[in-house]
Design an enzyme around this catalytic site. Structure first.
Site, PDB file in Angstrom:
ATOM      1  N   LYS A  13     -30.771 101.249  46.792  1.00 22.67           N
ATOM      2  CA  LYS A  13     -31.063 100.885  45.397  1.00 22.67           C
ATOM      3  C   LYS A  13     -31.481 102.118  44.581  1.00 22.67           C
ATOM      4  CE  LYS A  13     -34.312  97.855  46.379  1.00 22.67           C
ATOM      5  NZ  LYS A  13     -34.302  97.952  47.866  1.00 22.67           N
ATOM      6  N   ARG A 160     -41.128 109.063  55.151  1.00 24.21           N
ATOM      7  CA  ARG A 160     -42.055 108.135  54.496  1.00 24.21           C
ATOM      8  C   ARG A 160     -42.789 107.343  55.564  1.00 24.21           C
ATOM      9  NH1 ARG A 160     -39.017 104.759  49.801  1.00 24.21           N
ATOM     10  NH2 ARG A 160     -40.257 103.097  50.746  1.00 24.21           N
TER      11      ARG A 160
END
Ligand code: AMP
Length: 222
Positions: A13, A160
């Site tokens: 996205k 992350r």
């Protein structure tokens, strides 16, 4: 034009929203990026959100909704925005519809990007992000020229905290349970487009733009 890119974590996205922003000249709003900035700057919101994000859970609706609507209704997004990561729950979707309607706006199109879970897990766990400019790399499919360093700014690449295998699995399950139900809402509203999120990044952008073509022709004709 207000657009929503919706789909599971790892489907691309963020990458695609950035490409749509360039092509359509509409700002891109990622609630994940905004929240990570709050966490790294140590704001009150960041402190309240950090533990939820680390676990792979959603941040409570009231915190995210206020933050997101503040941006969506602000001057930079007044002419439209590409939403990435908001809304993610029925309560957020309702709040967004009400807020947009109060300003004579509505979601023009909702683009649902999807890919099989095994592809998503591979993308999430192999992802490395630049600590400086936020650029995204992948251990197999988008290697930096110098291992561990960003091509653009030279900063160190990091994984992350929520891209580890265990947390990635939690995030996929959270998406299925809390965000997928929104698809029925947007299908009923007649704004949902299904787009295959597998394959080459440029091909996926072309699919998204093809799905948007009827809307972009209409808006430029007005
Ligand atoms: P993302 O970068 O979009 O994958 O988001 C990273 C994390 O930020 C998510 O796993 C959630 O913990 C949090 N987050 C981002 N957007 C939202 C939202 N709309 N509602 C609740 N939590 C969110």
């Amino acid at each position: 034009m207000d657009l929503l890119l919706i789909g599971p974590p790892g489907v691309g996205k963020g990458t695609q929203a950035a490409r749509l922003r360039q092509t359509l000249d509409i700002p891109h709003l990622s609630t994940g990026d905004l929240l990570r900035r709050h966490v790294s700057e140590g704001t009150r919101l960041g402190a309240a959100a950090a533990a939820h994000m680390r676990r792979g859970d959603l941040v409570p609706d009231e915190l995210v909704t206020e933050m997101a609507l503040g941006q969506i209704l602000g001057p930079p997004c007044a002419a439209g925005v590409v939403l990435d990561g908001f809304p993610r729950t029925p309560a957020q979707a309702e709040a967004l519809d009400v807020a947009l309607a109060a300003h004579g706006r509505r979601l023009t199109a909702v683009l649902h990007l999807n890919a099989p879970d095994r592809t998503l897990l591979r993308r999430l766990t192999g992802r490395r992000t630049c600590g400086g400019c936020g650029d995204s790399y992948h251990l197999d499919t988008r290697k930096p020229r110098t291992p561990g360093r960003c091509d653009s700014c030279g900063h160190r690449l990091v994984q992350r905290a929520d891209d580890t295998a265990e947390t990635a699995r939690t995030r996929l399950a959270v998406h299925t349970r809390q965000t997928q139900p929104l698809l029925a809402r947007y299908r009923l509203a007649g704004v949902l487009h299904e787009v295959d999120g597998c394959g080459d990044v440029g091909d996926i952008t072309r699919r998204l733009l093809a799905a948007l073509a009827p809307h972009t022709v209409h808006s430029s004709a007005c």
